[in-house]
Scaffold this motif. Structure first.
Motif, PDB file in Angstrom:
ATOM      1  N   GLN A 132      -7.646  -1.587  -1.794  1.00 63.08           N
ATOM      2  CA  GLN A 132      -8.814  -1.542  -0.893  1.00 63.08           C
ATOM      3  C   GLN A 132      -9.874  -2.537  -1.374  1.00 63.08           C
ATOM      4  O   GLN A 132     -10.432  -3.299  -0.580  1.00 63.08           O
ATOM      5  CB  GLN A 132      -9.429  -0.131  -0.902  1.00 63.08           C
ATOM      6  CG  GLN A 132      -8.588   0.918  -0.194  1.00 63.08           C
ATOM      7  CD  GLN A 132      -8.923   1.025   1.289  1.00 63.08           C
ATOM      8  OE1 GLN A 132      -9.589   0.157   1.835  1.00 63.08           O
ATOM      9  NE2 GLN A 132      -8.435   2.060   1.938  1.00 63.08           N
ATOM     10  N   TYR A 145      -4.320   0.726   6.356  1.00 60.25           N
ATOM     11  CA  TYR A 145      -5.430   1.264   5.562  1.00 60.25           C
ATOM     12  C   TYR A 145      -6.690   0.396   5.662  1.00 60.25           C
ATOM     13  O   TYR A 145      -7.741   0.779   5.170  1.00 60.25           O
ATOM     14  CB  TYR A 145      -5.013   1.362   4.076  1.00 60.25           C
ATOM     15  CG  TYR A 145      -4.908   0.029   3.380  1.00 60.25           C
ATOM     16  CD1 TYR A 145      -5.995  -0.496   2.679  1.00 60.25           C
ATOM     17  CD2 TYR A 145      -3.734  -0.718   3.418  1.00 60.25           C
ATOM     18  CE1 TYR A 145      -5.911  -1.729   2.054  1.00 60.25           C
ATOM     19  CE2 TYR A 145      -3.654  -1.946   2.799  1.00 60.25           C
ATOM     20  CZ  TYR A 145      -4.729  -2.450   2.114  1.00 60.25           C
ATOM     21  OH  TYR A 145      -4.668  -3.675   1.509  1.00 60.25           O
ATOM     22  N   ASP A 165       0.270   4.180  -6.078  1.00 62.87           N
ATOM     23  CA  ASP A 165      -0.311   5.494  -6.345  1.00 62.87           C
ATOM     24  C   ASP A 165      -1.799   5.437  -5.979  1.00 62.87           C
ATOM     25  O   ASP A 165      -2.283   4.414  -5.472  1.00 62.87           O
ATOM     26  CB  ASP A 165      -0.103   5.891  -7.814  1.00 62.87           C
ATOM     27  CG  ASP A 165      -0.707   4.882  -8.771  1.00 62.87           C
ATOM     28  OD1 ASP A 165      -1.433   3.984  -8.294  1.00 62.87           O
ATOM     29  OD2 ASP A 165      -0.463   4.977  -9.985  1.00 62.87           O
ATOM     30  N   ALA A 166      -2.517   6.526  -6.251  1.00 58.78           N
ATOM     31  CA  ALA A 166      -3.920   6.614  -5.794  1.00 58.78           C
ATOM     32  C   ALA A 166      -4.774   5.478  -6.379  1.00 58.78           C
ATOM     33  O   ALA A 166      -5.570   4.854  -5.658  1.00 58.78           O
ATOM     34  CB  ALA A 166      -4.489   7.966  -6.193  1.00 58.78           C
ATOM     35  N   VAL A 167      -4.596   5.202  -7.673  1.00 55.76           N
ATOM     36  CA  VAL A 167      -5.393   4.145  -8.313  1.00 55.76           C
ATOM     37  C   VAL A 167      -5.062   2.782  -7.698  1.00 55.76           C
ATOM     38  O   VAL A 167      -5.948   1.984  -7.381  1.00 55.76           O
ATOM     39  CB  VAL A 167      -5.144   4.131  -9.844  1.00 55.76           C
ATOM     40  CG1 VAL A 167      -5.947   3.028 -10.522  1.00 55.76           C
ATOM     41  CG2 VAL A 167      -5.476   5.486 -10.443  1.00 55.76           C
ATOM     42  N   ARG A 215      -3.957   2.192  -4.790  1.00 52.60           N
ATOM     43  CA  ARG A 215      -4.480   2.096  -3.418  1.00 52.60           C
ATOM     44  C   ARG A 215      -5.958   1.748  -3.407  1.00 52.60           C
ATOM     45  O   ARG A 215      -6.401   0.958  -2.572  1.00 52.60           O
ATOM     46  CB  ARG A 215      -4.231   3.404  -2.669  1.00 52.60           C
ATOM     47  CG  ARG A 215      -2.772   3.578  -2.340  1.00 52.60           C
ATOM     48  CD  ARG A 215      -2.479   4.796  -1.528  1.00 52.60           C
ATOM     49  NE  ARG A 215      -1.083   4.754  -1.121  1.00 52.60           N
ATOM     50  CZ  ARG A 215      -0.534   5.571  -0.252  1.00 52.60           C
ATOM     51  NH1 ARG A 215      -1.259   6.511   0.320  1.00 52.60           N
ATOM     52  NH2 ARG A 215       0.731   5.462   0.070  1.00 52.60           N
ATOM     53  N   VAL A 216      -6.688   2.305  -4.351  1.00 51.11           N
ATOM     54  CA  VAL A 216      -8.119   1.965  -4.442  1.00 51.11           C
ATOM     55  C   VAL A 216      -8.269   0.486  -4.794  1.00 51.11           C
ATOM     56  O   VAL A 216      -9.091  -0.236  -4.203  1.00 51.11           O
ATOM     57  CB  VAL A 216      -8.818   2.868  -5.487  1.00 51.11           C
ATOM     58  CG1 VAL A 216     -10.245   2.383  -5.742  1.00 51.11           C
ATOM     59  CG2 VAL A 216      -8.828   4.315  -5.026  1.00 51.11           C
ATOM     60  N   TYR A 240       0.819  -1.212   0.000  1.00 55.93           N
ATOM     61  CA  TYR A 240       0.000   0.000   0.000  1.00 55.93           C
ATOM     62  C   TYR A 240       0.861   1.275   0.000  1.00 55.93           C
ATOM     63  O   TYR A 240       0.556   2.239  -0.699  1.00 55.93           O
ATOM     64  CB  TYR A 240      -0.916  -0.016   1.228  1.00 55.93           C
ATOM     65  CG  TYR A 240      -1.991   1.038   1.209  1.00 55.93           C
ATOM     66  CD1 TYR A 240      -3.132   0.870   0.432  1.00 55.93           C
ATOM     67  CD2 TYR A 240      -1.874   2.199   1.965  1.00 55.93           C
ATOM     68  CE1 TYR A 240      -4.129   1.830   0.416  1.00 55.93           C
ATOM     69  CE2 TYR A 240      -2.877   3.166   1.952  1.00 55.93           C
ATOM     70  CZ  TYR A 240      -3.993   2.970   1.182  1.00 55.93           C
ATOM     71  OH  TYR A 240      -4.980   3.920   1.156  1.00 55.93           O
TER      72      TYR A 240
END
Lengths: 260, 323
Positions: A201, B133, A193-195, A197-198, A189
């Motif tokens: 998740q 997270y 990058d942002a993508v 990380r999504v 994680y």
């Protein structure tokens, strides 16, 4: 929904699994391994109970999971290939009852396997005069059964989507890599990058984290840890029920649509 | 006919594979491979010339590495921390002191467990809330697995329970030098004879590993300090181990660059410290129990390796005066 129909199907699955003797073979192999562990002489020093506890719990967990995965993934394809499903569904049994009965039957077979292991584990503990941390041990057993419910439902679903061998492989990989997966995802994680990380998740919640049902590490080092609180046990139960329910519902939808 | 020839080809291939693989395996010399975290990259590349050994051997050394990590977890009551042993702590002398300290504290005060604040702050493998997270799943993970807040003191537990892992990691990989060196200390707390036998096995499997010789030498030195043990019976073995450890270590040490040998490829700080200990102790032992002329000669020779060692310099002066 008729409880009698579910009991009937579950009983058939349990009897069939015992008649085929696969469970006994697995238990015998596992017993052999446990006997080897018990027979090891570590520098002539006694009282080395943690190693026995850890190795035994791992062998028991792996063997039971493997037995249940094979049993679950083969249930539906075998019934269809052998055409034994027709006389069953000709009875006043609905498909959801049939599937639920299968799930209960597989879990009962897993429970039987566990019960045999438990007996062997306790006898082994008695032999080396090791104390059994009952609280953590029983919680571990319960959580393992909850995990087997997820694996069974997933096995049903996969066996209706892919070939049996592929379904077994996917389930075994998911089980075997669960601990590594949980740790790796967390560490990955930080580098995403942002993508990414999504996606992580989504992956964390889409794939069941089976390692959450493995309490063996605490049971091994039981002198340092207390049994889990009821809130955590309840959360884990809900977690297992949700995943089992989702996979079971998926399997049911596919099974209902299938032309027999 | 075609079908049969196809079948026959498959059977032949199977026979070749099933017969060939064991033959291939026989070509793999277990001692030709050395991997794992207990060895440095250059030492590995020098020794690992066989591609097959590299492929098949990695699994074995990785397993032993995993078992070594397992021993660290056992010491921390199952909690998985990011490895936090400094290079100094990996040296034979420091490891022996650490083992003694760990077990004496546990045995004396807390009947099986003790809180050690000295390592507080080390990160756990399962992260704390601020670094995780996963939310709900993270909370469950921390509850189900042995986990402590990284800011809290480590919970140290009885090291006796580690012993099976040292036995298995060295059976799995007989070249696992660290397993013998560290395991030797732990076993010695319970049975010195078993420890000496374990270290002798390590020396047989790794005749070039000077750290195992040094471990056994230091163990014998401890035994010799006990009043009930006859000193003369141990002296020859003791001197033999230190002589061999110093000889092997000096031969393996790379030439220093800018006065430093450590951190050069193939040599670490803990190896440098081990060699320092081996040379210094050997000279002191020769002076006290052996031959003063030999002590003088050795001090002179070792000062070429460690010019800053004041103990060696003092022995050199003292033995020169005696002569």
């Amino acid at each position: 929904m008729k409880g009698r129909a579910i009991r009937f199907i579950a009983g058939t699955v349990l009897r069939e699994s015992l008649r085929r003797r696969e469970i006994y073979v697995l238990v015998l192999v596992a017993c052999g391994l446990i006997a080897v562990i018990l027979g090891f002489d570590f520098f002539g020093i006694g009282g080395l109970t943690k190693f026995y506890r850890e190795a035994s719990l791992k062998v028991m967990g792996w063997t039971t999971a493997f037995a249940v995965i094979v049993l679950a993934t083969r249930q539906l394809p075998r019934e269809m290939e052998n055409r034994t499903i027709y006389p069953l569904l000709a009875r006043p049994i609905r498909r959801v009852e049939f599937l639920l009965g299968k799930l209960v039957g597989v879990l009962l077979a897993g429970l039987f396997c566990f019960a045999l292991f438990m007996l062997i584990f306790l006898l082994g503990s008695l032999r080396i005069q090791a104390t059994v941390p009952w609280g953590l041990f029983l919680q571990h057993m319960y959580l393992q059964l909850a995990m087997l419910a997820i694996l069974s439902a997933l096995g049903f679903l996969l066996s209706l989507v892919v070939h049996t061998d592929a379904a077994i492989t996917i389930c075994v990989l998911l089980y075997a890599l669960s601990a590594v997966l949980a740790t790796v995802l967390v560490h990955l994680y930080a580098y995403m990058d942002a993508v990414g990380r999504v996606l992580l998740q989504i992956l964390t919640y889409a794939v069941p984290q089976l390692t959450l049902f493995d309490l063996s590490a605490k049971a091994v080092h039981a002198e340092a840890w207390s049994p889990l609180s009821w809130q955590i046990m309840l959360s884990l139960t809900v977690y297992a029920v949700v995943y089992t329910g989702v996979y079971f519902a998926g399997a049911f939808v596919l099974f209902r649509r299938r032309a027999l | 006919m075609n079908r049969w020839s196809g079948e026959a080809r498959r059977v032949l291939l199977l026979i070749l594979l099933s017969g060939g693989l064991p033959l291939l395996a026989l070509r793999v010399d277990p001692r030709a491979y050395a991997g794992g975290r207990s060895r440095d990259a250059v030492a590995r590349s020098v020794r690992n010339t066989s591609a097959i050994a590299r492929l098949l051997g990695e699994l074995r050394t990785s397993l032993s590495d995993m078992m070594f990590i397992k021993t660290e977890r056992y010491l921390h009551s199952g909690v998985g921390y990011v490895p936090h042993h400094s290079a100094q702590l990996l040296s034979v002398e420091e490891m022996g002191a650490e083992v003694d300290e760990h077990q004496s504290e546990i045995g004396a005060e807390h009947a099986g467990m003790i809180e050690d604040p000295s390592h507080a702050g080390t990160q756990t493998l399962i992260p704390d809330v601020s670094r995780d997270y996963r939310g709900f799943i993270g909370t469950l993970h921390r509850s189900v697995k042995p986990w402590r807040d990284p800011s809290r003191a480590h919970l140290h537990s009885d090291g006796t329970q580690l012993l099976p892992w040292f036995r298995i990691m060295t059976l799995n990989d007989p070249n696992y030098v660290m397993g013998y060196a560290v395991g030797g200390w732990w076993v010695s707390l319970h049975d010195v004879d078993a420890s000496l036998a374990f270290l002798a096995e390590g020396i047989r499997n790794n005749p070039d590993a000077f750290q195992i010789r040094l471990t056994r030498g230091m163990l014998l030195l401890r035994m010799m300090r006990r009043p009930e043990v006859p000193r003369l019976e141990l002296l020859d073995d003791l001197l033999g181990d230190f002589r061999e450890a110093a000889r092997l270590g000096v031969a393996q040490r790379p030439d220093p660059i800018d006065g430093l040998a450590e951190d050069q490829p193939g040599w670490s700080l803990f190896q440098e410290q081990d060699l320092w200990t081996a040379c210094q102790t050997l000279v002191l032992l020769e002076k006290q129990y052996g031959d003063a002329v030999e002590a003088h000669r050795l001090a002179q020779a070792f000062l070429g390796v460690f010019p800053d060692n004041t103990v060696l310099r003092n022995v050199l002066l003292e033995t020169a005066l005696e002569r």
